[in-house]
Design an enzyme around this catalytic site. Sequence first.
Site, PDB file in Angstrom:
ATOM      1  N   ARG A 140     -33.400   2.172   5.630  1.00 13.68           N
ATOM      2  CA  ARG A 140     -33.151   2.873   4.363  1.00 13.68           C
ATOM      3  C   ARG A 140     -32.686   1.891   3.297  1.00 13.68           C
ATOM      4  O   ARG A 140     -32.191   0.810   3.587  1.00 13.68           O
ATOM      5  CB  ARG A 140     -32.093   3.970   4.533  1.00 13.68           C
ATOM      6  CG  ARG A 140     -30.723   3.464   4.998  1.00 13.68           C
ATOM      7  CD  ARG A 140     -29.726   3.312   3.861  1.00 13.68           C
ATOM      8  NE  ARG A 140     -28.500   2.683   4.300  1.00 13.68           N
ATOM      9  CZ  ARG A 140     -28.276   1.391   4.248  1.00 13.68           C
ATOM     10  NH1 ARG A 140     -29.203   0.574   3.814  1.00 13.68           N
ATOM     11  NH2 ARG A 140     -27.124   0.895   4.645  1.00 13.68           N
TER      12      ARG A 140
ATOM     13  N   GLU B   1     -21.980   2.994  -2.513  1.00 12.12           N
ATOM     14  CA  GLU B   1     -21.832   1.905  -1.534  1.00 12.12           C
ATOM     15  C   GLU B   1     -20.426   1.838  -0.970  1.00 12.12           C
ATOM     16  O   GLU B   1     -19.442   1.913  -1.723  1.00 12.12           O
ATOM     17  CB  GLU B   1     -22.188   0.582  -2.223  1.00 12.12           C
ATOM     18  CG  GLU B   1     -22.873  -0.394  -1.309  1.00 12.12           C
ATOM     19  CD  GLU B   1     -24.174   0.165  -0.733  1.00 12.12           C
ATOM     20  OE1 GLU B   1     -24.135   0.788   0.347  1.00 12.12           O
ATOM     21  OE2 GLU B   1     -25.219  -0.002  -1.377  1.00 12.12           O
ATOM     22  N   HIS B   2     -20.339   1.691   0.320  1.00  7.39           N
ATOM     23  CA  HIS B   2     -19.053   1.579   1.026  1.00  7.39           C
ATOM     24  C   HIS B   2     -18.143   2.777   0.751  1.00  7.39           C
ATOM     25  O   HIS B   2     -16.930   2.607   0.591  1.00  7.39           O
ATOM     26  CB  HIS B   2     -18.322   0.278   0.639  1.00  7.39           C
ATOM     27  CG  HIS B   2     -18.872  -0.924   1.339  1.00  7.39           C
ATOM     28  ND1 HIS B   2     -18.580  -1.219   2.647  1.00  7.39           N
ATOM     29  CD2 HIS B   2     -19.698  -1.906   0.906  1.00  7.39           C
ATOM     30  CE1 HIS B   2     -19.210  -2.346   2.992  1.00  7.39           C
ATOM     31  NE2 HIS B   2     -19.905  -2.772   1.964  1.00  7.39           N
TER      32      HIS B   2
ATOM     33  N   ASP C  81     -19.184   5.897   2.421  1.00  7.64           N
ATOM     34  CA  ASP C  81     -19.495   6.907   3.459  1.00  7.64           C
ATOM     35  C   ASP C  81     -18.353   7.014   4.473  1.00  7.64           C
ATOM     36  O   ASP C  81     -17.982   8.109   4.887  1.00  7.64           O
ATOM     37  CB  ASP C  81     -20.842   6.643   4.142  1.00  7.64           C
ATOM     38  CG  ASP C  81     -20.988   5.272   4.798  1.00  7.64           C
ATOM     39  OD1 ASP C  81     -20.156   4.383   4.517  1.00  7.64           O
ATOM     40  OD2 ASP C  81     -21.928   5.102   5.600  1.00  7.64           O
TER      41      ASP C  81
ATOM     42  N   GLY D  34     -29.877  -7.725   9.664  1.00  9.14           N
ATOM     43  CA  GLY D  34     -28.863  -8.355   8.808  1.00  9.14           C
ATOM     44  C   GLY D  34     -29.257  -8.351   7.348  1.00  9.14           C
ATOM     45  O   GLY D  34     -28.764  -9.144   6.557  1.00  9.14           O
TER      46      GLY D  34
ATOM     47  N   SER E 268     -30.476  -1.601   7.155  1.00  4.22           N
ATOM     48  CA  SER E 268     -30.086  -0.746   8.237  1.00  4.22           C
ATOM     49  C   SER E 268     -31.002  -0.742   9.449  1.00  4.22           C
ATOM     50  O   SER E 268     -31.381   0.300   9.970  1.00  4.22           O
ATOM     51  CB  SER E 268     -29.951   0.666   7.689  1.00  4.22           C
ATOM     52  OG  SER E 268     -29.017   1.299   8.447  1.00  4.22           O
ATOM     53  N   SER E 269     -31.333  -1.925   9.901  1.00  6.47           N
ATOM     54  CA  SER E 269     -32.140  -2.038  11.107  1.00  6.47           C
ATOM     55  C   SER E 269     -31.395  -1.442  12.296  1.00  6.47           C
ATOM     56  O   SER E 269     -31.992  -0.811  13.170  1.00  6.47           O
ATOM     57  CB  SER E 269     -32.450  -3.503  11.393  1.00  6.47           C
ATOM     58  OG  SER E 269     -31.257  -4.241  11.475  1.00  6.47           O
TER      59      SER E 269
ATOM     60  N   ASP F  83     -26.391   5.619   7.171  1.00  3.42           N
ATOM     61  CA  ASP F  83     -27.666   5.038   7.606  1.00  3.42           C
ATOM     62  C   ASP F  83     -28.383   5.931   8.599  1.00  3.42           C
ATOM     63  O   ASP F  83     -29.592   6.135   8.523  1.00  3.42           O
ATOM     64  CB  ASP F  83     -27.431   3.677   8.257  1.00  3.42           C
ATOM     65  CG  ASP F  83     -26.662   2.754   7.347  1.00  3.42           C
ATOM     66  OD1 ASP F  83     -26.505   3.102   6.167  1.00  3.42           O
ATOM     67  OD2 ASP F  83     -26.210   1.709   7.826  1.00  3.42           O
TER      68      ASP F  83
ATOM     69  N   LYS G  96     -23.186  -8.322  10.454  1.00  4.45           N
ATOM     70  CA  LYS G  96     -21.963  -7.515  10.396  1.00  4.45           C
ATOM     71  C   LYS G  96     -21.125  -7.626  11.657  1.00  4.45           C
ATOM     72  O   LYS G  96     -19.904  -7.581  11.607  1.00  4.45           O
ATOM     73  CB  LYS G  96     -22.309  -6.062  10.133  1.00  4.45           C
ATOM     74  CG  LYS G  96     -21.843  -5.673   8.760  1.00  4.45           C
ATOM     75  CD  LYS G  96     -21.695  -4.210   8.545  1.00  4.45           C
ATOM     76  CE  LYS G  96     -22.997  -3.496   8.361  1.00  4.45           C
ATOM     77  NZ  LYS G  96     -23.581  -2.947   9.540  1.00  4.45           N
TER      78      LYS G  96
HETATM   79  P1  NG1 Z   1     -25.791  -1.712   6.572  1.00  2.00           P
HETATM   80  O1  NG1 Z   1     -25.166  -3.007   6.286  1.00  2.00           O
HETATM   81  O2  NG1 Z   1     -27.032  -1.541   5.780  1.00  2.00           O
HETATM   82  O3  NG1 Z   1     -26.024  -1.497   8.032  1.00  2.00           O
HETATM   83  C1  NG1 Z   1     -23.405  -0.519   6.290  1.00  2.00           C
HETATM   84  C2  NG1 Z   1     -22.978   0.715   7.082  1.00  2.00           C
HETATM   85  C3  NG1 Z   1     -23.074   2.003   6.263  1.00  2.00           C
HETATM   86  C4  NG1 Z   1     -22.389   1.853   4.922  1.00  2.00           C
HETATM   87  C5  NG1 Z   1     -22.877   0.572   4.226  1.00  2.00           C
HETATM   88  C6  NG1 Z   1     -22.149   0.288   2.939  1.00  2.00           C
HETATM   89  C7  NG1 Z   1     -23.537   0.476   9.461  1.00  2.00           C
HETATM   90  C8  NG1 Z   1     -24.453   0.904  10.522  1.00  2.00           C
HETATM   91  N1  NG1 Z   1     -23.810   0.903   8.250  1.00  2.00           N
HETATM   92  O4  NG1 Z   1     -24.788  -0.529   6.077  1.00  2.00           O
HETATM   93  O5  NG1 Z   1     -22.534   3.078   6.993  1.00  2.00           O
HETATM   94  O6  NG1 Z   1     -20.999   1.858   5.058  1.00  2.00           O
HETATM   95  O7  NG1 Z   1     -22.728  -0.586   5.060  1.00  2.00           O
HETATM   96  O8  NG1 Z   1     -22.316   1.314   2.039  1.00  2.00           O
HETATM   97  O9  NG1 Z   1     -22.571  -0.214   9.720  1.00  2.00           O
HETATM   98 MG    MG Z   2     -26.602  -2.018  10.168  1.00  2.00          MG
END
Ligand code: NG1
Ligand code: MG
Length: 514
Positions: free
Chosen positions: A51, A57-58, A60, A162, A166-167, A212, A260
């Site tokens: 997605r 952002e940040h 949820d 990465g 959201s893989s 995600d 992450k």
């Molecule tokens: P990404 O980095 O795209 O996986 C992460 C969190 C989300 C949300 C966003 C920031 C996971 C799986 N996803 O997304 O829930 O907090 O960062 O908005 O950790």
């Molecule tokens: Mg992720």
Amino acid sequence: MAGAVPVAKSLKDIYTEDALPAQTERWETLLKQFKTNYGHSPQFVSRSPGRVNIIGEHIDYSLYSVLPAAITADVLLAVSVIDETSPGSYKIKVSNVQSSKFPSHEFDIPYDSVNIDATVHEWTNYFKSGLRGALELLRKKHGANFKPKSMEILMDGTVPAGGGLSSSAAFVSASALAVMFANGETAVDKTELTELAIVSERAVGVNSGGMDQSASVFSHRGSALLVSFVPSLTARPIKFPKTNPELNFVIAQSFVVSDKQVTAPVCYNLRVVECSLAAEYLNAVLNKKGTPLPKDSGPLGVSLRGFHTNYFGETTLSFEAQLTELVSLTKSTLTQTSGYTREEIASVLKMTVPELNARFTSTVPIRAEKFKLRQRALHVFSEALRVLQFLSILENPSASLSQDTGSSTETFNRKLGDLMNETQESCREDYECSCPELDELCEIAREAGSYGSRLTGAGWGGCSVHLVPGDKVDAVKRAWEERYYSKRELTQEQREAAVVVSRPGGGSAVFVVG
Ligand code: NG1
Ligand code: MG
């Protein structure tokens, strides 16, 4: 009820028209490769997309609503159920079309538990976390003695790892869906699947929110998705009005990889802890009634949204007005711009430092001397407000334009874009989750005609998203090429994948082969 995950009859049910030719070829290769690996055809394919987050952002994990959209890139798991069990265990064979990068594994998994070592960075952990979550649900339905089937699996993932698209959530959701389907659940409830994927992914070591997985499971072709977490998980498709020239969301990779799982103790997980501490701190100082924060579905069980609700109680103030007030209360209450030590926070929460550590920093490891409660809370409340404003412009374009004199399309674009630019500023200054390369991509895009440019996903690298009218897309791409991508050492493959003009795609689906 949101209904069951669709069982697709044709790829047309899954992908947008422009994506079909390339996807058809990819699916054929996957099915052929499965036959080569395992000697027979798969029975079904489970699919979940990545997605892009448009805004929100940040927030949820602080339980405020967010507005993501599914993209075409996805995780496909071709699956066959096999008859290979031993008295105490079942077999899971997992392989990947990119076998040199992601080596194959065979696991004998005991019936009573799925062991995941989150300290080892291993690609199959994501499958196992989906498996574990799905089994919990299957046991709730069929009893504690439920025995899962053995499976052969071949994965093909096109969401860059990465990269902020959201893989991980796509992989966990597709895995949980595959396990449910393989074990006879042909109508997998979307809400159940999403909720289990959210909790499962935390087993891999990141205290994530639920955006995600919701976007991956619930998305509808052609729409963004408003995901809300309070009072319970809901997802509502949101259409973008037709404009001329058409508005596009353009996604650009920074090629700064932020993993992450590795950076979590000083980045993602630390932010989750800071937000929960800010909620407790504000509640301790501002909530004169002394009511404790309600336990909620956020990763640490208390959230800024919980404080919000606790503070206002029954009120006639609009939600926007409440958020505006919370921004000013944060400024007047959390005055230390350099942050707060554990001792300072513990004394306000009337607990000892060991108690504070046990409550907030023991389940996920973090490293910090000071916690920037002011900046984090300011970002969250202002970002929650921006999501509402964005939504109200989308849903009622004429109202938001009524006092304007210029071209209405231009004003509409500018208003949406300004909010995205404000998000980027807030992410950079208050949330400190951008990086110089992402800032640079945004700068270049705005100069070349983007209305709004910002990082998307967790940040600290990964992808950026840009609101660009159709007649400016080429100019923006050219500017990035000249000023950003040509200055980096990139492979041909990276070069080709650097920029994607995204059309919102459909969510999770199962495709029965044969
Ligand atoms: P990404 O980095 O795209 O996986 C992460 C969190 C989300 C949300 C966003 C920031 C996971 C799986 N996803 O997304 O829930 O907090 O960062 O908005 O950790
Ligand atoms: Mg992720």
